[in-house]
Design a protein around this motif. Structure first.
Motif, PDB file in Angstrom:
ATOM      1  N   CYS A  71     -44.990   1.431 -75.894  1.00 57.42           N
ATOM      2  CA  CYS A  71     -45.914   0.331 -75.618  1.00 57.42           C
ATOM      3  C   CYS A  71     -47.265   0.566 -76.290  1.00 57.42           C
ATOM      4  O   CYS A  71     -47.674   1.706 -76.518  1.00 57.42           O
ATOM      5  CB  CYS A  71     -46.132   0.176 -74.111  1.00 57.42           C
ATOM      6  N   LEU A  72     -47.942  -0.528 -76.559  1.00 59.12           N
ATOM      7  CA  LEU A  72     -49.318  -0.483 -77.051  1.00 59.12           C
ATOM      8  C   LEU A  72     -50.244  -0.516 -75.850  1.00 59.12           C
ATOM      9  O   LEU A  72     -50.128  -1.400 -74.992  1.00 59.12           O
ATOM     10  CB  LEU A  72     -49.589  -1.674 -77.970  1.00 59.12           C
ATOM     11  N   VAL A  73     -51.173   0.441 -75.760  1.00 63.80           N
ATOM     12  CA  VAL A  73     -52.115   0.509 -74.645  1.00 63.80           C
ATOM     13  C   VAL A  73     -53.515   0.225 -75.173  1.00 63.80           C
ATOM     14  O   VAL A  73     -53.985   0.898 -76.093  1.00 63.80           O
ATOM     15  CB  VAL A  73     -52.081   1.894 -73.965  1.00 63.80           C
ATOM     16  N   GLN A  74     -54.169  -0.782 -74.585  1.00 62.40           N
ATOM     17  CA  GLN A  74     -55.506  -1.177 -75.043  1.00 62.40           C
ATOM     18  C   GLN A  74     -56.389  -1.501 -73.849  1.00 62.40           C
ATOM     19  O   GLN A  74     -55.904  -1.985 -72.819  1.00 62.40           O
ATOM     20  CB  GLN A  74     -55.422  -2.432 -75.927  1.00 62.40           C
ATOM     21  N   MET A  75     -57.680  -1.255 -73.992  1.00 67.51           N
ATOM     22  CA  MET A  75     -58.649  -1.721 -73.008  1.00 67.51           C
ATOM     23  C   MET A  75     -59.429  -2.866 -73.639  1.00 67.51           C
ATOM     24  O   MET A  75     -59.936  -2.739 -74.756  1.00 67.51           O
ATOM     25  CB  MET A  75     -59.607  -0.599 -72.584  1.00 67.51           C
TER      26      MET A  75
ATOM     27  N   ALA B 145     -62.947  -4.200 -69.628  1.00 68.43           N
ATOM     28  CA  ALA B 145     -62.411  -2.970 -69.016  1.00 68.43           C
ATOM     29  C   ALA B 145     -61.029  -3.144 -68.415  1.00 68.43           C
ATOM     30  O   ALA B 145     -60.541  -2.253 -67.707  1.00 68.43           O
ATOM     31  CB  ALA B 145     -63.370  -2.402 -67.972  1.00 68.43           C
ATOM     32  N   ASN B 146     -60.362  -4.278 -68.663  1.00 69.28           N
ATOM     33  CA  ASN B 146     -58.981  -4.420 -68.236  1.00 69.28           C
ATOM     34  C   ASN B 146     -58.088  -3.572 -69.140  1.00 69.28           C
ATOM     35  O   ASN B 146     -58.302  -3.510 -70.357  1.00 69.28           O
ATOM     36  CB  ASN B 146     -58.526  -5.877 -68.313  1.00 69.28           C
ATOM     37  N   LEU B 147     -57.076  -2.947 -68.557  1.00 68.17           N
ATOM     38  CA  LEU B 147     -56.161  -2.089 -69.305  1.00 68.17           C
ATOM     39  C   LEU B 147     -54.843  -2.837 -69.523  1.00 68.17           C
ATOM     40  O   LEU B 147     -54.193  -3.250 -68.559  1.00 68.17           O
ATOM     41  CB  LEU B 147     -55.915  -0.807 -68.523  1.00 68.17           C
ATOM     42  N   TRP B 148     -54.455  -3.015 -70.781  1.00 66.82           N
ATOM     43  CA  TRP B 148     -53.263  -3.779 -71.138  1.00 66.82           C
ATOM     44  C   TRP B 148     -52.197  -2.847 -71.706  1.00 66.82           C
ATOM     45  O   TRP B 148     -52.455  -2.070 -72.625  1.00 66.82           O
ATOM     46  CB  TRP B 148     -53.600  -4.846 -72.181  1.00 66.82           C
ATOM     47  N   ILE B 149     -50.989  -2.956 -71.162  1.00 69.09           N
ATOM     48  CA  ILE B 149     -49.837  -2.206 -71.661  1.00 69.09           C
ATOM     49  C   ILE B 149     -48.844  -3.238 -72.183  1.00 69.09           C
ATOM     50  O   ILE B 149     -48.285  -4.026 -71.399  1.00 69.09           O
ATOM     51  CB  ILE B 149     -49.211  -1.336 -70.549  1.00 69.09           C
ATOM     52  N   THR B 150     -48.631  -3.263 -73.479  1.00 73.02           N
ATOM     53  CA  THR B 150     -47.864  -4.326 -74.117  1.00 73.02           C
ATOM     54  C   THR B 150     -46.583  -3.790 -74.738  1.00 73.02           C
ATOM     55  O   THR B 150     -46.618  -2.860 -75.552  1.00 73.02           O
ATOM     56  CB  THR B 150     -48.709  -5.016 -75.205  1.00 73.02           C
ATOM     57  N   PHE B 151     -45.463  -4.389 -74.341  1.00 70.93           N
ATOM     58  CA  PHE B 151     -44.167  -4.084 -74.940  1.00 70.93           C
ATOM     59  C   PHE B 151     -43.759  -5.305 -75.751  1.00 70.93           C
ATOM     60  O   PHE B 151     -43.400  -6.343 -75.215  1.00 70.93           O
ATOM     61  CB  PHE B 151     -43.133  -3.777 -73.852  1.00 70.93           C
ATOM     62  N   LYS B 152     -43.871  -5.166 -77.072  1.00 71.87           N
ATOM     63  CA  LYS B 152     -43.676  -6.316 -77.955  1.00 71.87           C
ATOM     64  C   LYS B 152     -42.225  -6.783 -77.933  1.00 71.87           C
ATOM     65  O   LYS B 152     -41.289  -5.997 -78.036  1.00 71.87           O
ATOM     66  CB  LYS B 152     -44.092  -5.961 -79.382  1.00 71.87           C
TER      67      LYS B 152
ATOM     68  N   LYS C 182     -60.385   8.802 -62.894  1.00 75.03           N
ATOM     69  CA  LYS C 182     -59.341   9.801 -62.654  1.00 75.03           C
ATOM     70  C   LYS C 182     -57.994   9.110 -62.431  1.00 75.03           C
ATOM     71  O   LYS C 182     -56.963   9.547 -62.963  1.00 75.03           O
ATOM     72  CB  LYS C 182     -59.722  10.638 -61.437  1.00 75.03           C
ATOM     73  N   ALA C 183     -58.006   8.031 -61.646  1.00 73.45           N
ATOM     74  CA  ALA C 183     -56.777   7.286 -61.383  1.00 73.45           C
ATOM     75  C   ALA C 183     -56.242   6.652 -62.664  1.00 73.45           C
ATOM     76  O   ALA C 183     -55.026   6.649 -62.916  1.00 73.45           O
ATOM     77  CB  ALA C 183     -57.036   6.206 -60.331  1.00 73.45           C
ATOM     78  N   ARG C 184     -57.123   6.134 -63.482  1.00 70.79           N
ATOM     79  CA  ARG C 184     -56.685   5.509 -64.738  1.00 70.79           C
ATOM     80  C   ARG C 184     -56.098   6.549 -65.693  1.00 70.79           C
ATOM     81  O   ARG C 184     -55.096   6.278 -66.362  1.00 70.79           O
ATOM     82  CB  ARG C 184     -57.849   4.768 -65.406  1.00 70.79           C
ATOM     83  N   ASN C 185     -56.707   7.709 -65.755  1.00 76.57           N
ATOM     84  CA  ASN C 185     -56.160   8.766 -66.616  1.00 76.57           C
ATOM     85  C   ASN C 185     -54.774   9.191 -66.124  1.00 76.57           C
ATOM     86  O   ASN C 185     -53.870   9.449 -66.932  1.00 76.57           O
ATOM     87  CB  ASN C 185     -57.111   9.965 -66.652  1.00 76.57           C
ATOM     88  N   TRP C 186     -54.630   9.253 -64.815  1.00 74.56           N
ATOM     89  CA  TRP C 186     -53.308   9.556 -64.242  1.00 74.56           C
ATOM     90  C   TRP C 186     -52.299   8.480 -64.639  1.00 74.56           C
ATOM     91  O   TRP C 186     -51.171   8.779 -65.029  1.00 74.56           O
ATOM     92  CB  TRP C 186     -53.424   9.651 -62.725  1.00 74.56           C
ATOM     93  N   PHE C 187     -52.731   7.218 -64.542  1.00 74.19           N
ATOM     94  CA  PHE C 187     -51.850   6.103 -64.883  1.00 74.19           C
ATOM     95  C   PHE C 187     -51.463   6.144 -66.360  1.00 74.19           C
ATOM     96  O   PHE C 187     -50.292   5.924 -66.717  1.00 74.19           O
ATOM     97  CB  PHE C 187     -52.544   4.782 -64.547  1.00 74.19           C
ATOM     98  N   LEU C 188     -52.412   6.421 -67.219  1.00 68.10           N
ATOM     99  CA  LEU C 188     -52.109   6.519 -68.651  1.00 68.10           C
ATOM    100  C   LEU C 188     -51.071   7.599 -68.926  1.00 68.10           C
ATOM    101  O   LEU C 188     -50.229   7.451 -69.822  1.00 68.10           O
ATOM    102  CB  LEU C 188     -53.396   6.801 -69.443  1.00 68.10           C
ATOM    103  N   ASN C 189     -51.118   8.654 -68.131  1.00 67.80           N
ATOM    104  CA  ASN C 189     -50.134   9.723 -68.301  1.00 67.80           C
ATOM    105  C   ASN C 189     -48.725   9.247 -67.923  1.00 67.80           C
ATOM    106  O   ASN C 189     -47.730   9.745 -68.475  1.00 67.80           O
ATOM    107  CB  ASN C 189     -50.526  10.922 -67.433  1.00 67.80           C
ATOM    108  N   GLN C 190     -48.637   8.267 -67.010  1.00 67.98           N
ATOM    109  CA  GLN C 190     -47.338   7.706 -66.637  1.00 67.98           C
ATOM    110  C   GLN C 190     -46.718   6.907 -67.789  1.00 67.98           C
ATOM    111  O   GLN C 190     -45.506   6.661 -67.805  1.00 67.98           O
ATOM    112  CB  GLN C 190     -47.478   6.773 -65.420  1.00 67.98           C
TER     113      GLN C 190
END
Length: 412
Positions: A50-54, A58-65, A36-44
């Motif tokens: 950014c590219l969002v990948q797991m 199970a680490n969540l990566w948010i990449t701004f090239k 639930k917290a991760r889904n909330w974070f993804l909404n932010q």
């Protein structure tokens, strides 16, 4: 560029309301509240370019090239201990998000920025702290993935499958290191040093090593009324003497020592304890002193066992060497703090952090601490001054900029 630290605080309060009950934060990794917290974070992240990948762990990566493949990582974690506070881990991530959002509002940065939500930093459910970061660093062992179970007997490998991950590929997460140039993390102190110095922020020089062992004193269980004191072999007496010694060994080496668990058998008010299982946790920033602490503790335990007529067993639970952070990144951290406050303190960290694992992998790493009220953490009472938290976001942004410049200078 429009840095807004108040947005970080507002987001933290929103997350708190979403995932906290009367006993505190409940975001245990691999649980429904964590998802639930991760889904909330993804909404932010929905409006960020950014590219969002797991990854496989199970680490969540948010990449701004950026203009270079070289990556600057900023890390944190959404998971909490049961009944935890509103800041531990989550502040790191959301402060990093504010800095990333600031960069996303301008032109492409000179190198790539990565914000990472590490999976299962706390290790609450399966007892393996720093799970996601250790998979990336390369220190996670394959047998751990397939042998770890929770208290209900559920295997970690089965839980990973439930979340769409392949346990056979978890260690492939280490490929993420290919372009990593540096790692930064801002975290609440979880101690009282900064508060006692009346300082809001500190630069962390490294994390303490750990010697954690289970000592088992075995004597003879007998009736508490019919056994004269001179004839007793009381396992709890032996363990109690060692607990008192731990204070001495910690003070003599300027480290810390804790006996966190004590189990006696048969555990009856009318029976002399025939067995006592005691966990000993020793920590120090210096490896030599840490080893001395453990050797002296073991010798004392052996002496006590002989004097009390007890048998002694020992099982090693965890051995972690102290980790030093990159001295130049520590200096840049100090410079950044001094731009928002007139004084700074350099300090070590007793708790381990994801930054420990990334530093072990050879990636230049460092951490910044924010003052904790009362030194309290892993508790609903965990708190920090809003002013200090906002200062930390500003200092982090300055630190990121200085680190980018440092990376570029050293890779020409």
């Amino acid at each position: 560029m429009n840095l807004n630290p108040k947005r970080t605080i507002a987001a933290l309060r929103e997350l708190q309301a979403l995932t906290e009950d009367e006993k505190g934060a409940q975001r245990v990794a691999f649980s429904p509240p964590w998802i639930k917290a991760r889904n909330w974070f993804l909404n932010q992240l929905r409006d960020l370019p950014c590219l969002v990948q797991m990854d496989e762990a199970a680490n969540l990566w948010i990449t701004f090239k950026g203009q270079s493949q070289k990556e600057l990582w900023i890390g944190g974690h959404l998971d909490s201990v049961p009944g935890g506070g509103w800041l531990d881990g989550a502040f790191d991530l959301l402060a990093g998000l504010e800095v990333l959002r600031n960069y996303c509002s301008a032109s492409s940065p000179p190198l790539t920025l990565c914000l990472v939500d590490w999976a299962d930093e706390e290790g609450t459910r399966f007892g393996r702290s720093l799970f996601g970061s250790s998979a990336v660093s390369g220190s996670l062992q394959e047998e751990e993935i397939f042998s770890l179970r929770d208290r209900s007997g559920i295997l970690l490998s089965d839980v990973l499958k439930d979340y769409g991950l392949d346990p056979e590929k978890v260690l492939d997460a280490s490929k993420r290191k290919t372009h990593a140039a540096a790692y930064l993390e801002v975290h609440i102190e979880q101690g009282a040093v900064l508060e006692n110095l009346s300082l809001p922020l500190g630069a962390v020089i490294g994390t303490a090593g750990v010697e954690r062992h289970r000592l088992v004193f075995t004597g003879m269980a007998n009736h508490s009324g019919s056994t004269p004191m001179a004839f007793r072999k009381d396992a709890l007496v032996g363990a109690s003497r060692l607990v008192l010694f731990l204070r001495e060994v910690a003070k003599s080496h300027n480290g810390v020592a804790t006996a966190g668990c004590c189990e006696v058998e048969p555990g009856l008010p009318t029976a002399i304890p025939g067995s006592c299982r005691l966990t000993v946790d020793l920590r120090h920033l210096d490896k030599t002193n840490l080893q001395k602490m453990w050797r002296e503790t073991l010798r004392k335990a052996q002496l006590i066992a002989r004097e009390e007529g007890l048998a002694l067993g020992c099982e090693t639970l965890l051995q972690v060497d102290p980790v030093s952070f990159h001295p130049q990144l520590v200096e840049l951290c100090k410079e950044s703090i001094l731009e928002v406050f007139p004084a700074v303190h350099t300090m070590g960290s007793g708790p381990l952090h994801d930054g420990t694992e990334i530093a072990k992998a050879g990636i230049p790493s460092a951490m910044m601490f924010v003052q904790s009220k009362g030194g309290i953490s892993h508790s609903p009472k965990e708190d920090s001054s809003i002013e200090h938290l906002e200062l930390a976001v500003i200092a982090l942004e300055k630190w990121v900029k200085k680190t980018i410049d440092w990376i570029l200078r050293n890779n020409r």
